[in-house]
Motif scaffolding. Structure first.
Motif, PDB file in Angstrom:
ATOM      1  N   UNK A 256      44.514  36.832  44.529  1.00  8.30           N
ATOM      2  CA  UNK A 256      43.459  36.552  43.549  1.00  8.30           C
ATOM      3  C   UNK A 256      42.458  35.537  44.117  1.00  8.30           C
TER       4      UNK A 256
ATOM      5  N   UNK B 161      39.857  36.909  46.300  1.00  9.10           N
ATOM      6  CA  UNK B 161      38.760  37.592  45.604  1.00  9.10           C
ATOM      7  C   UNK B 161      37.894  36.619  44.822  1.00  9.10           C
ATOM      8  N   UNK B 162      38.065  35.346  45.084  1.00  6.43           N
ATOM      9  CA  UNK B 162      37.168  34.351  44.523  1.00  6.43           C
ATOM     10  C   UNK B 162      37.531  33.832  43.148  1.00  6.43           C
ATOM     11  N   UNK B 163      38.713  34.149  42.632  1.00  4.33           N
ATOM     12  CA  UNK B 163      39.087  33.620  41.318  1.00  4.33           C
ATOM     13  C   UNK B 163      39.402  32.126  41.440  1.00  4.33           C
TER      14      UNK B 163
ATOM     15  N   UNK C 217      41.507  29.876  36.556  1.00  3.26           N
ATOM     16  CA  UNK C 217      41.696  31.257  36.058  1.00  3.26           C
ATOM     17  C   UNK C 217      43.026  31.834  36.517  1.00  3.26           C
TER      18      UNK C 217
END
Lengths: 245, 327
Positions: free
Chosen positions: B227, B230-232, B236
């Motif tokens: 995650x 993917x830049x989360x 979050x």
């Protein structure tokens, strides 16, 4: 628009040790370009630093890692949204969430998981499935679907054929080629050199963290006489002689 | 939910042989206990009660019959819905239990929710700050709490909040001289605070450590790393995907610990003179009140059974891999 790595090096610091304890050098002088539609293959023996390049491109290096050199996209450092990663480990899929939920997590609420799953050759029913119910090949494809969810133009795929039978491995590689032909730039890391050479535009060969050669895919043919370095030739010959490959 | 039916049926079969087995075990233990119910009843009036009167009391309670006969009579009564008569309260056991269950449920239920919210909340906070000062403080707090005996916590709370500060009552479910029906909700809640705080400690410490550990394993694992790639944001990841990894096992642990909560309530109700089943258990035990102890023991068994069943269901809802275990 090109993804560019110039003289990328990577060291691991040893916090808490004597100041004379020099950082361990894991990568040295890695340079490559990947344009849309191209597949850059990265090959090398185990421990050569292939997955570290994937982590560096995806921006998920461990805190003790010291990166030098430059990774740029059109001259500026890429954001995590620009480069998607399909990691090597299948347990990168969240075991407690359906594939549909995981795809929406990465792509946003409006993302259509069924469409993405169809793109990687999986049925819409897989959106309601949990990772533990998928076969190895399906899980690989599902990881690719999650990588495509955010719409990144560059995708890094780490060891896409590990644990797959030859037929499933061929299908996954063909899918990667097709994704590149749609205009994405792909970096595919694999120890499966024969299959990698079949889909790659160029292959960067790593030895002990250093790039020994970047050869056009066509050079990986016959007994490897088209390859410039002895290491790349040995790597190629070892694989074509291995009946498992 | 196709997995739920066989699970519940299997557990009900287990309950069907567990209940009589537990009844035999309980009755044997009570019969072997070195407490004479008649002596416990007579207490300090020993000089006033002669041997004839003692024999008459024993005969009235059926204690002059052999243990096997008494157990048979109790079992026959249970089959007809009669749990027997409490020696201590001189009332039917079912009535004693029914009268005291609401107070115990209020205490145990509030403590259950409080310790779950506080325990998982602090566990999540510790995991997101892992390795930092906040994490170390919370872990130290959890270790200290888990090493602190419940009675000591109760005395400490009474000393500080009831005696030194005078903010909260240290006794009972209502002010002395008033019944529950005569006091308002505010007064009831004030009386609930200290017993609930004492009882909550039992479940809070393990929840902090367990929740923290499960979330740390997830946050440091490959799924969270995926995650991140993917830049989360960390927030979050922890409060989105991570929450299920932390809260599911925490709920499972907490529900499976329902028996411990009841055990803690015996102590809390005794210290705070709370008119619930825990207090009745302590009185029944010191008075060798076999029918009441049997009734409370089997009710507790049902409570623990339901807690464990709920824990198993919660675990399967939280983790799909457990729903259809591979052979």
């Amino acid at each position: 628009m090109t993804l560019r790595a110039r003289d990328v090096g990577l060291s691991f610091a040893h916090p808490g040790t004597h100041p004379d304890h020099a950082p361990t050098r894991a990568l040295e002088g890695i340079s490559f370009d990947v344009a849309p539609g191209e597949v850059l293959g990265i090959a090398g023996s185990s421990g050569a630093g292939k997955s570290l390049i994937a982590a560096a491109l995806a921006g998920i290096l461990p805190p003790a890692a010291l990166l030098d050199g430059g990774i740029t996209l059109n001259g500026t450092p890429p954001s995590p949204r620009d480069i998607a990663l399909a990691p090597q480990r299948l347990d990168a899929l969240d075991p407690l969430a359906t594939l549909g939920r995981q795809i929406r997590r990465l792509g946003g609420r409006r993302t259509d998981p069924a469409a993405l799953l169809a793109r990687v050759g999986l049925t819409a029913r897989v959106a309601r499935a949990y990772p533990h119910s998928l076969s190895g090949g399906m899980a690989r494809r599902a990881l690719l679907a999650t990588a495509l969810a955010g719409g990144a133009a560059w995708v890094v795929v780490d060891e896409p054929t590990v644990g797959l039978d030859p037929e499933a491995a061929d299908r996954v590689m063909a899918l990667l080629r097709a994704l590149a032909e749609e205009g994405r730039g792909l970096v595919v890391i694999s120890h499966d050199l024969p299959r990698l050479a079949r889909i790659a535009t160029r292959v960067l060969v790593l030895q002990d963290g250093r790039a020994v050669e970047t050869a056009p895919a066509a050079a990986f043919a016959g007994d490897g006489t088209g390859l410039a370095t002895a290491f790349a030739r040995r790597l190629w010959q070892a694989q074509i002689e291995d009946p498992a490959c | 939910m196709s997995w739920a039916r066989p699970l519940v049926l299997g557990r009900l079969v287990r309950l069907a042989w567990l209940l009589p087995l537990a009844a035999v075990g309980l009755f044997t233990l009570i019969s072997l206990a070195p407490i004479d119910p008649v002596q416990a009843y007579v207490g300090d009036r020993t000089a006033l009660v002669g041997s004839d009167q003692r024999a008459a009391i024993a005969a009235a309670w059926g204690l002059d019959r052999p243990a096997t006969e008494r157990f048979g009579a109790w079992l026959g009564g249970v089959a007809q819905g009669d749990l027997g008569r409490s020696i201590t309260y001189d009332a039917p056991v079912s009535e004693v239990i029914a009268r005291r269950v609401p107070a115990s449920l209020a205490l145990i239920g509030t403590a259950f929710v409080t310790s779950f919210v506080v325990g998982t909340g602090l566990g999540i906070a510790a995991a997101t700050a892992r390795g930092g000062v906040g994490d170390r403080i919370l872990r130290s707090l959890a270790v200290v709490l888990s090493a602190s005996p419940g009675f000591w916590i109760a005395i400490l709370l009474i000393a500080v909040f009831a005696i030194a500060l005078g903010w909260l009552p240290s006794c009972c479910a209502a002010p002395p001289g008033l019944t529950l029906a005569e006091v308002g909700i505010g007064d009831r809640l004030r009386h609930l605070v200290l017993p609930v705080a004492t009882l909550s400690v039992v479940g809070t410490a393990p929840l902090i450590l367990h929740t923290r550990q499960r979330l740390v394993v997830f946050l440091d694992g490959p799924a969270a790393q995926h995650l991140r790639a993917h830049g989360l944001t960390e927030r979050r990841i922890a409060f989105g995907a991570g929450l299920r990894h932390a809260v599911g096992p925490a709920l499972n642990l907490h529900l499976a610990g329902a028996g411990e909560l009841f055990g803690g309530s015996v102590l809390a109700e005794t210290v705070f003179a709370w008119p619930g089943l825990g207090q009745a258990t302590a009185r029944a035990a010191t008075g060798a009140d076999a029918p009441l102890l049997m009734g409370i023991g089997l009710s507790t068994l049902l409570l623990v059974f339901c807690g464990n069943l709920a824990a198993d269901i919660a675990a399967r809802i939280a983790d799909p891999r457990l729903r259809h275990p591979r052979p």
